[in-house]
Design a protein around this motif. Structure first.
Motif, PDB file in Angstrom:
ATOM      1  N   ARG A   1     -32.239  63.218  13.459  1.00 40.61           N
ATOM      2  CA  ARG A   1     -33.554  63.230  14.111  1.00 40.61           C
ATOM      3  C   ARG A   1     -34.495  64.023  13.222  1.00 40.61           C
ATOM      4  NH1 ARG A   1     -37.749  61.702  16.873  1.00 40.61           N
ATOM      5  NH2 ARG A   1     -38.079  62.526  18.953  1.00 40.61           N
ATOM      6  N   ILE A   2     -35.641  63.473  12.883  1.00 41.36           N
ATOM      7  CA  ILE A   2     -36.582  64.137  11.983  1.00 41.36           C
ATOM      8  C   ILE A   2     -37.747  64.737  12.756  1.00 41.36           C
ATOM      9  CG2 ILE A   2     -38.100  63.829   9.988  1.00 41.36           C
ATOM     10  CD1 ILE A   2     -35.057  63.610   9.413  1.00 41.36           C
ATOM     11  N   SER A   3     -38.516  63.919  13.451  1.00 44.72           N
ATOM     12  CA  SER A   3     -39.661  64.398  14.210  1.00 44.72           C
ATOM     13  C   SER A   3     -39.188  64.813  15.594  1.00 44.72           C
ATOM     14  CB  SER A   3     -40.707  63.291  14.314  1.00 44.72           C
ATOM     15  OG  SER A   3     -41.856  63.758  14.954  1.00 44.72           O
ATOM     16  N   LYS A   4     -39.379  66.067  15.934  1.00 47.26           N
ATOM     17  CA  LYS A   4     -38.904  66.603  17.202  1.00 47.26           C
ATOM     18  C   LYS A   4     -40.096  66.940  18.091  1.00 47.26           C
ATOM     19  CE  LYS A   4     -35.036  68.453  14.731  1.00 47.26           C
ATOM     20  NZ  LYS A   4     -34.573  69.524  13.916  1.00 47.26           N
ATOM     21  N   PRO A   5     -39.882  67.122  19.390  1.00 46.67           N
ATOM     22  CA  PRO A   5     -41.017  67.455  20.260  1.00 46.67           C
ATOM     23  C   PRO A   5     -41.737  68.748  19.856  1.00 46.67           C
ATOM     24  CG  PRO A   5     -39.167  66.763  21.579  1.00 46.67           C
ATOM     25  CD  PRO A   5     -38.675  66.859  20.168  1.00 46.67           C
ATOM     26  N   GLY A   6     -41.014  69.701  19.293  1.00 48.70           N
ATOM     27  CA  GLY A   6     -41.638  70.954  18.881  1.00 48.70           C
ATOM     28  C   GLY A   6     -42.285  70.903  17.516  1.00 48.70           C
ATOM     29  N   LEU A   7     -41.913  69.932  16.693  1.00 49.91           N
ATOM     30  CA  LEU A   7     -42.450  69.809  15.342  1.00 49.91           C
ATOM     31  C   LEU A   7     -42.492  68.333  14.965  1.00 49.91           C
ATOM     32  CD1 LEU A   7     -43.425  71.165  12.721  1.00 49.91           C
ATOM     33  CD2 LEU A   7     -41.051  71.195  11.987  1.00 49.91           C
ATOM     34  N   ARG A   8     -43.636  67.730  15.151  1.00 48.12           N
ATOM     35  CA  ARG A   8     -43.800  66.314  14.819  1.00 48.12           C
ATOM     36  C   ARG A   8     -43.968  66.159  13.307  1.00 48.12           C
ATOM     37  NH1 ARG A   8     -42.208  63.459  19.238  1.00 48.12           N
ATOM     38  NH2 ARG A   8     -43.175  64.309  21.092  1.00 48.12           N
ATOM     39  N   VAL A   9     -43.372  65.100  12.757  1.00 50.59           N
ATOM     40  CA  VAL A   9     -43.445  64.834  11.321  1.00 50.59           C
ATOM     41  C   VAL A   9     -44.121  63.479  11.132  1.00 50.59           C
ATOM     42  CG1 VAL A   9     -42.132  64.465   9.202  1.00 50.59           C
ATOM     43  CG2 VAL A   9     -41.366  66.163  10.871  1.00 50.59           C
ATOM     44  N   TYR A  10     -45.261  63.493  10.449  1.00 56.14           N
ATOM     45  CA  TYR A  10     -46.013  62.273  10.174  1.00 56.14           C
ATOM     46  C   TYR A  10     -46.041  62.029   8.674  1.00 56.14           C
ATOM     47  CZ  TYR A  10     -47.627  62.815  14.969  1.00 56.14           C
ATOM     48  OH  TYR A  10     -47.666  62.952  16.332  1.00 56.14           O
ATOM     49  N   ALA A  11     -46.115  60.762   8.287  1.00 56.88           N
ATOM     50  CA  ALA A  11     -46.176  60.416   6.872  1.00 56.88           C
ATOM     51  C   ALA A  11     -47.112  59.226   6.688  1.00 56.88           C
ATOM     52  CB  ALA A  11     -44.786  60.070   6.342  1.00 56.88           C
ATOM     53  N   ALA A  12     -47.887  59.276   5.635  1.00 56.41           N
ATOM     54  CA  ALA A  12     -48.738  58.143   5.276  1.00 56.41           C
ATOM     55  C   ALA A  12     -47.873  57.064   4.639  1.00 56.41           C
ATOM     56  CB  ALA A  12     -49.824  58.598   4.310  1.00 56.41           C
ATOM     57  N   CYS A  13     -48.444  55.914   4.435  1.00 58.43           N
ATOM     58  CA  CYS A  13     -47.714  54.775   3.877  1.00 58.43           C
ATOM     59  C   CYS A  13     -47.049  55.126   2.539  1.00 58.43           C
ATOM     60  CB  CYS A  13     -48.678  53.613   3.699  1.00 58.43           C
ATOM     61  SG  CYS A  13     -48.047  52.242   2.746  1.00 58.43           S
ATOM     62  N   GLU A  14     -47.783  55.807   1.679  1.00 55.54           N
ATOM     63  CA  GLU A  14     -47.257  56.148   0.348  1.00 55.54           C
ATOM     64  C   GLU A  14     -46.227  57.270   0.402  1.00 55.54           C
ATOM     65  OE1 GLU A  14     -50.711  56.896   0.988  1.00 55.54           O
ATOM     66  OE2 GLU A  14     -51.143  54.760   0.847  1.00 55.54           O
ATOM     67  N   GLU A  15     -46.223  58.054   1.465  1.00 52.24           N
ATOM     68  CA  GLU A  15     -45.335  59.226   1.565  1.00 52.24           C
ATOM     69  C   GLU A  15     -44.093  58.967   2.408  1.00 52.24           C
ATOM     70  OE1 GLU A  15     -47.970  61.947   3.358  1.00 52.24           O
ATOM     71  OE2 GLU A  15     -49.204  62.216   1.575  1.00 52.24           O
ATOM     72  N   LEU A  16     -43.893  57.739   2.876  1.00 55.18           N
ATOM     73  CA  LEU A  16     -42.720  57.450   3.708  1.00 55.18           C
ATOM     74  C   LEU A  16     -41.443  57.708   2.905  1.00 55.18           C
ATOM     75  CD1 LEU A  16     -43.853  54.221   5.554  1.00 55.18           C
ATOM     76  CD2 LEU A  16     -43.399  56.449   6.569  1.00 55.18           C
ATOM     77  N   PRO A  17     -40.472  58.396   3.508  1.00 56.61           N
ATOM     78  CA  PRO A  17     -39.263  58.775   2.767  1.00 56.61           C
ATOM     79  C   PRO A  17     -38.335  57.593   2.515  1.00 56.61           C
ATOM     80  CG  PRO A  17     -39.079  59.421   5.050  1.00 56.61           C
ATOM     81  CD  PRO A  17     -40.464  58.886   4.872  1.00 56.61           C
ATOM     82  N   ARG A  18     -37.574  57.695   1.423  1.00 55.18           N
ATOM     83  CA  ARG A  18     -36.513  56.751   1.116  1.00 55.18           C
ATOM     84  C   ARG A  18     -35.199  57.473   1.394  1.00 55.18           C
ATOM     85  NH1 ARG A  18     -40.269  54.133  -1.288  1.00 55.18           N
ATOM     86  NH2 ARG A  18     -40.340  52.568  -2.849  1.00 55.18           N
ATOM     87  N   VAL A  19     -34.422  56.963   2.313  1.00 52.71           N
ATOM     88  CA  VAL A  19     -33.171  57.605   2.710  1.00 52.71           C
ATOM     89  C   VAL A  19     -32.073  57.189   1.740  1.00 52.71           C
ATOM     90  CG1 VAL A  19     -31.502  57.878   4.577  1.00 52.71           C
ATOM     91  CG2 VAL A  19     -33.923  57.596   5.098  1.00 52.71           C
ATOM     92  N   LEU A  20     -31.432  58.158   1.117  1.00 55.21           N
ATOM     93  CA  LEU A  20     -30.367  57.938   0.131  1.00 55.21           C
ATOM     94  C   LEU A  20     -30.785  56.939  -0.947  1.00 55.21           C
ATOM     95  CD1 LEU A  20     -27.121  57.824   2.327  1.00 55.21           C
ATOM     96  CD2 LEU A  20     -27.981  59.702   0.942  1.00 55.21           C
ATOM     97  N   GLY A  21     -31.994  57.073  -1.417  1.00 49.59           N
ATOM     98  CA  GLY A  21     -32.497  56.206  -2.476  1.00 49.59           C
ATOM     99  C   GLY A  21     -32.632  54.757  -2.060  1.00 49.59           C
ATOM    100  N   GLY A  22     -32.824  54.506  -0.774  1.00 46.98           N
ATOM    101  CA  GLY A  22     -32.987  53.146  -0.281  1.00 46.98           C
ATOM    102  C   GLY A  22     -31.741  52.565   0.362  1.00 46.98           C
ATOM    103  N   LEU A  23     -30.614  53.295   0.351  1.00 48.57           N
ATOM    104  CA  LEU A  23     -29.394  52.790   0.975  1.00 48.57           C
ATOM    105  C   LEU A  23     -29.419  52.935   2.491  1.00 48.57           C
ATOM    106  CD1 LEU A  23     -26.717  54.109  -1.531  1.00 48.57           C
ATOM    107  CD2 LEU A  23     -27.697  51.832  -1.383  1.00 48.57           C
ATOM    108  N   GLY A  24     -30.162  53.913   2.994  1.00 51.43           N
ATOM    109  CA  GLY A  24     -30.308  54.106   4.432  1.00 51.43           C
ATOM    110  C   GLY A  24     -31.698  53.678   4.868  1.00 51.43           C
TER     111      GLY A  24
END
Length: 132
Positions: free
Chosen positions: A79-102
């Motif tokens: 779980r990344i974004s939690k009720p106490g700490l929301r995590v937002y990302a722009a289109c260019e900043e979206l994370p790649r999980v395990l280099g694209g494997l996840g």
């Protein structure tokens, strides 16, 4: 039962069911959970997703997938974004999980989708969780 973070509860139920080698896990239904379960099905992490009513309450039944009847297909859920700490990302900043494997599951203004679909649609949003 009152749950402060229903998405984290869903991920924990899936994780615990895999450790116990259950074939099916039952989760209380909501539209967000249905969308996440559909993404897991579309990406091949689970066998099937059924929305049914048990004892008057809507539930989601997720059939888990295993390799050689031992290793679960889902190696990790976070779980990344939690009720106490929301995590937002722009289109260019979206994370790649395990280099694209996840996959990263993102809640956008166009609905809940994977990070790849959000990049393709050029939308950002709240990063809900990682699955690999």
């Amino acid at each position: 039962m009152l749950v402060n973070d229903p998405i984290a509860d869903m991920l924990t139920r899936i994780r615990n069911a895999q450790v116990a080698r259950h074939d099916v896990v039952t989760i209380p239904a909501s539209n967000t959970k249905k969308a996440i379960a559909k993404i897991l099905l579309d990406e091949g992490y689970v066998k099937s997703v059924d929305c049914v009513t048990e004892e008057g309450y809507p539930v989601i039944k997720i059939a888990l997938k295993y390799l050689d009847k031992k290793q679960p297909v889902i190696r990790g859920l976070r779980r990344i974004s939690k009720p106490g700490l929301r995590v937002y990302a722009a289109c260019e900043e979206l994370p790649r999980v395990l280099g694209g494997l996840g996959i990263a599951i993102v809640s956008t203004n166009r609905g809940i989708m994977t990070d790849r679909a959000a990049r393709k649609a050029k939308v950002g949003g709240e990063v809900l969780c990682y699955v690999w």
